[in-house]
Write a protein that holds these residues in place. Structure first.
Motif, PDB file in Angstrom:
ATOM      1  N   LEU A 357       0.831  -1.208   0.000  1.00 42.20           N
ATOM      2  CA  LEU A 357       0.000   0.000   0.000  1.00 42.20           C
ATOM      3  C   LEU A 357       0.867   1.260   0.000  1.00 42.20           C
ATOM      4  CD1 LEU A 357      -2.740   1.238  -0.144  1.00 42.20           C
ATOM      5  CD2 LEU A 357      -2.942   1.084   2.348  1.00 42.20           C
ATOM      6  N   LEU A 358       1.987   1.242   0.706  1.00 40.81           N
ATOM      7  CA  LEU A 358       2.901   2.381   0.643  1.00 40.81           C
ATOM      8  C   LEU A 358       3.410   2.569  -0.791  1.00 40.81           C
ATOM      9  CD1 LEU A 358       4.930   1.693   3.906  1.00 40.81           C
ATOM     10  CD2 LEU A 358       3.358   3.613   3.541  1.00 40.81           C
ATOM     11  N   HIS A 359       3.719   1.437  -1.446  1.00 42.60           N
ATOM     12  CA  HIS A 359       4.197   1.438  -2.825  1.00 42.60           C
ATOM     13  C   HIS A 359       3.139   2.041  -3.758  1.00 42.60           C
ATOM     14  CE1 HIS A 359       6.382  -0.554  -6.277  1.00 42.60           C
ATOM     15  NE2 HIS A 359       5.174  -0.456  -6.821  1.00 42.60           N
ATOM     16  N   GLU A 360       1.916   1.495  -3.683  1.00 38.81           N
ATOM     17  CA  GLU A 360       0.848   2.005  -4.550  1.00 38.81           C
ATOM     18  C   GLU A 360       0.477   3.436  -4.173  1.00 38.81           C
ATOM     19  OE1 GLU A 360       0.538   0.347  -7.038  1.00 38.81           O
ATOM     20  OE2 GLU A 360       1.053  -1.700  -6.440  1.00 38.81           O
ATOM     21  N   SER A 392      10.544   4.592  -3.663  1.00 35.02           N
ATOM     22  CA  SER A 392      11.102   5.591  -2.745  1.00 35.02           C
ATOM     23  C   SER A 392      10.174   5.799  -1.556  1.00 35.02           C
ATOM     24  CB  SER A 392      11.321   6.926  -3.475  1.00 35.02           C
ATOM     25  OG  SER A 392      12.269   6.792  -4.506  1.00 35.02           O
ATOM     26  N   MET A 393       8.860   5.770  -1.816  1.00 36.50           N
ATOM     27  CA  MET A 393       7.896   5.964  -0.733  1.00 36.50           C
ATOM     28  C   MET A 393       8.008   4.850   0.306  1.00 36.50           C
ATOM     29  SD  MET A 393       5.624   8.075   0.370  1.00 36.50           S
ATOM     30  CE  MET A 393       4.903   9.038  -0.974  1.00 36.50           C
ATOM     31  N   ALA A 502      15.577   4.381  -5.800  1.00 40.56           N
ATOM     32  CA  ALA A 502      14.906   4.587  -4.517  1.00 40.56           C
ATOM     33  C   ALA A 502      15.893   4.494  -3.349  1.00 40.56           C
ATOM     34  CB  ALA A 502      13.787   3.559  -4.338  1.00 40.56           C
ATOM     35  N   LEU A 503      16.841   3.566  -3.442  1.00 44.12           N
ATOM     36  CA  LEU A 503      17.872   3.476  -2.397  1.00 44.12           C
ATOM     37  C   LEU A 503      18.682   4.769  -2.332  1.00 44.12           C
ATOM     38  CD1 LEU A 503      19.085  -0.198  -2.943  1.00 44.12           C
ATOM     39  CD2 LEU A 503      18.048   0.703  -0.840  1.00 44.12           C
ATOM     40  N   ALA A 504      18.944   5.357  -3.506  1.00 51.21           N
ATOM     41  CA  ALA A 504      19.691   6.619  -3.542  1.00 51.21           C
ATOM     42  C   ALA A 504      18.851   7.766  -2.971  1.00 51.21           C
ATOM     43  CB  ALA A 504      20.121   6.924  -4.978  1.00 51.21           C
ATOM     44  N   VAL A 505      17.543   7.779  -3.290  1.00 47.68           N
ATOM     45  CA  VAL A 505      16.638   8.788  -2.704  1.00 47.68           C
ATOM     46  C   VAL A 505      16.622   8.636  -1.183  1.00 47.68           C
ATOM     47  CG1 VAL A 505      14.195   9.442  -2.446  1.00 47.68           C
ATOM     48  CG2 VAL A 505      15.148   9.089  -4.732  1.00 47.68           C
ATOM     49  N   ALA A 516      15.373  16.089   0.560  1.00 45.09           N
ATOM     50  CA  ALA A 516      15.144  14.887  -0.259  1.00 45.09           C
ATOM     51  C   ALA A 516      13.679  14.776  -0.671  1.00 45.09           C
ATOM     52  CB  ALA A 516      15.580  13.639   0.496  1.00 45.09           C
ATOM     53  N   LEU A 517      12.753  15.087   0.256  1.00 40.07           N
ATOM     54  CA  LEU A 517      11.331  15.025  -0.070  1.00 40.07           C
ATOM     55  C   LEU A 517      10.964  16.094  -1.099  1.00 40.07           C
ATOM     56  CD1 LEU A 517       8.627  13.652   0.454  1.00 40.07           C
ATOM     57  CD2 LEU A 517       8.238  15.259   2.343  1.00 40.07           C
ATOM     58  N   GLU A 518      11.547  17.284  -0.957  1.00 38.72           N
ATOM     59  CA  GLU A 518      11.295  18.353  -1.937  1.00 38.72           C
ATOM     60  C   GLU A 518      11.781  17.935  -3.324  1.00 38.72           C
ATOM     61  OE1 GLU A 518      13.296  21.715  -0.268  1.00 38.72           O
ATOM     62  OE2 GLU A 518      11.645  22.216   1.118  1.00 38.72           O
ATOM     63  N   GLN A 519      12.966  17.318  -3.373  1.00 41.22           N
ATOM     64  CA  GLN A 519      13.503  16.862  -4.666  1.00 41.22           C
ATOM     65  C   GLN A 519      12.635  15.759  -5.266  1.00 41.22           C
ATOM     66  OE1 GLN A 519      17.505  15.933  -3.208  1.00 41.22           O
ATOM     67  NE2 GLN A 519      18.357  17.555  -4.495  1.00 41.22           N
ATOM     68  N   TYR A 520      12.175  14.857  -4.415  1.00 36.95           N
ATOM     69  CA  TYR A 520      11.297  13.753  -4.842  1.00 36.95           C
ATOM     70  C   TYR A 520      10.018  14.299  -5.468  1.00 36.95           C
ATOM     71  CZ  TYR A 520       7.893   9.922  -3.864  1.00 36.95           C
ATOM     72  OH  TYR A 520       6.906   8.972  -3.925  1.00 36.95           O
TER      73      TYR A 520
END
Length: 567
Positions: A357-360, A392-393, A502-505, A516-520
């Motif tokens: 659910l986090l993924h979706e 990433s989420m 995602a690992l890099a994020v 990081a969240l702003e860039q995402y």
């Protein structure tokens, strides 16, 4: 709901004839200026967005109730009547844009990427493939119907395979083995049907490729998927890098598990249980509870993220619980006109469901961030970008998993399990991807040859600790669990590329969460208005799946696992 300017506000699709006048009107459009060209693109986008959402609802309803003949008929009508007739116009419309004397004036953000895709579509379009695509679409639905109907009886209770799979976390080894055997034997009852289905799909896909002037379907698929940033050579490089950098970590993890469990032989049904004998984690009981807790996670991370899911609740855009007659798997389906997507999954009370659910939910945020982009082509981003949003989420939310677990030790166990799952995901993606390359490079292979090659490939990317004695037939057919092979060929390596991203994020998020969240969010908001490498750079990461980069990220992952375990 986007306001229509081309289609009537009250238009409802019934038959092909009901929508044909709008296709004919678009085709007859005279383009005498750059304004006319922009208007044509906007009107085309509106028509395609309407049809996309109409098809989406038919698919969603059918996958939620795959034994309902009315819903199957509705879906089949679109596939057999609307889709083939509509696709006839695509090539002419692409040419109308590309051959326009004003096309070079379409320089605003997004148009160069869109035009690049149109040119590639013109290159590979062949009218004789239209009926083949219809046949393929119909065949592909057979996979969900076959697998979605599988039910097993455990202790007198009928369960879906997803529900039964949760019992593989039982600390009772005898129970685990019984459940595992029941599940795999049930899958094997349809192995011949799935082999026959896959053979039919391969034959038709190969013909599509030959019609379009390609040697094999793999090369056609890469062109069709718009892979402008990498090709088969880079995929092969990725396979080797995973074998050399990730598989050794798998061996270490399996050896540690075997030792902690005090086993003489580590079997496949020993892989999901807690190695220290602690009971299964129970992050939620119902899909509704899972959703409530996930909204809490998103809210705490950023109120905008929480509001995305809340609005979807208001619009009734979730079907989360596993049940009989429901397709397997999970998805976020974008809805082009209304803008807010639909999330489908088969929750059975496990940590894997939380991650799903986090993924979706990451996909949903992506859909919502891009819903107001001007053209549908700007909103239809490649999978390497889409999966970056979702994966990433999963990782950025990990410090908030206390929403699912009141006991911090349980949250820690869940995080470790998820990171270990990532270690297993990369080799599995390499396995499936390498298998597909061989399958379509050798399209006339026999079922026996397919099985032999699968066993060779799966051995390369698996740990050497797990004991498959007595389970040879099961191992030879586990590829049949992967719906992508049947429904969306070659759409799988994107998961690995995005997992590395995602690992890099997450690495950036560990250092500076706000930035990081702003860039995402900035990267996701671009949709597909920029090339893929630019989108990754906007997220503050590299588009890179070379061996040194994978090794660097695996070192980071191993370090994080150690920190969590020691915390």
């Amino acid at each position: 709901m986007k306001q229509r300017t081309f289609l009537p506000a009250d238009f409802q699709l019934s038959t092909w004839e009901s929508v044909l006048p709008y296709f004919e009107q678009l085709s007859a459009t005279e383009i005498s200026s750059i304004a006319d060209l922009r208007a044509f693109c906007a009107n085309r986008s509106e028509l395609e967005s309407y049809l996309s959402e109409n098809f989406a609802w038919r698919y969603i309803k059918m996958s939620c109730d795959n034994q309902n003949e009315t819903l199957q008929t509705s879906y089949a009508q679109f596939v057999n009547e609307i889709m083939p007739n509509a696709s006839v116009f695509d090539d002419a419309w692409n040419k109308k844009v590309i051959e326009s004397p004003f096309v070079n004036e379409l320089t605003e953000t997004g148009f160069p990427v869109m035009l690049r895709g149109m040119k590639k579509a013109i290159e590979i379009f062949r009218e004789e493939n239209i009926p083949l695509f219809t046949e393929l679409q119909n065949l592909e639905t057979n996979y969900g119907a076959l697998t979605g109907a599988l039910m097993v009886t455990i202790k007198g209770e009928e369960k879906t395979l997803q529900q039964a799979g949760a019992l593989l976390e039982s600390t009772d080894r005898v129970e685990r083995e019984e459940v595992y055997q029941t599940m795999v034997q049930k899958r094997l009852t349809i192995k011949n049907e799935l082999n026959d289905l896959y053979t039919s799909l391969i034959e038709k896909r190969h013909q599509v490729a030959l019609n379009a002037g390609f040697e094999n379907y793999r090369d056609y698929a890469f062109a069709s998927l718009g892979r402008f940033d990498y090709g088969p050579a880079e995929c092969f490089e990725f396979h080797e890098a995973v074998a050399e950098t990730v598989v050794p970590l798998l061996n270490e993890a399996a050896a540690k598990r075997k030792e902690e469990m005090g086993l003489d032989s580590l079997k496949p049904f020993d892989k999901a249980v807690d190695p220290l004998g602690r009971g299964p984690l129970k992050p939620f009981e119902t899909g509704e509870e899972l959703l409530t807790k996930t909204i809490g996670v998103f809210d705490e991370m950023d109120p905008f993220l929480g509001n995305c899911l809340k609005e979807m609740v208001t619009l009734d855009r979730f079907d989360l619980d596993s049940r009989k007659g429901k397709n397997p798997g999970g998805y976020n389906y974008p809805l082009e006109e209304t803008g807010y997507p639909f999330i489908f999954m088969n929750a059975a009370g496990t940590v894997r469901d939380v991650v799903t659910l986090l993924h979706e939910g990451g996909h949903a945020v992506h859909s919502i961030l891009t819903k107001d982009l001007a053209l549908n082509s700007f909103r239809n981003f490649p999978s390497e970008v889409a999966e970056l949003a979702s994966m990433s989420m999963e990782l950025m939310t990990m410090d908030l998993w206390g929403h699912y677990f009141t006991n911090p030790e349980e949250a820690k166990r869940a995080k470790i399990k998820h990171l270990e799952d990532i270690l297993e995901t990369l080799p599995w993606v390499a396995t499936i991807d390498a298998f597909q390359h061989w399958v379509y490079e050798n399209p006339t292979h026999s079922v026996a040859q397919r099985e032999e090659k699968w066993n060779e490939i799966v051995s390369k990317f698996s740990d050497t600790v797990t004991d498959w004695t007595g389970l040879a037939e099961v191992r030879s057919n586990i590829w049949q669990k992967q719906l992508h092979l049947f429904e969306v060929p070659f759409y799988y390596i994107e998961y690995a590329i995005a997992q590395l991203g995602a690992l890099a994020v997450w690495r950036n998020y560990c250092q500076n969460p706000k930035k990081a969240l702003e860039q995402y969010i900035a990267a996701l908001s671009l949709g597909y208005t920029q090339p893929m490498k630019t989108i990754y750079a906007t997220a503050g990461i590299e588009f890179n799946f070379s061996k040194p980069y994978i090794q660097e990220l695996m070192d980071f992952l191993a370090d994080q696992l150690k920190k969590i375990a020691e915390s």
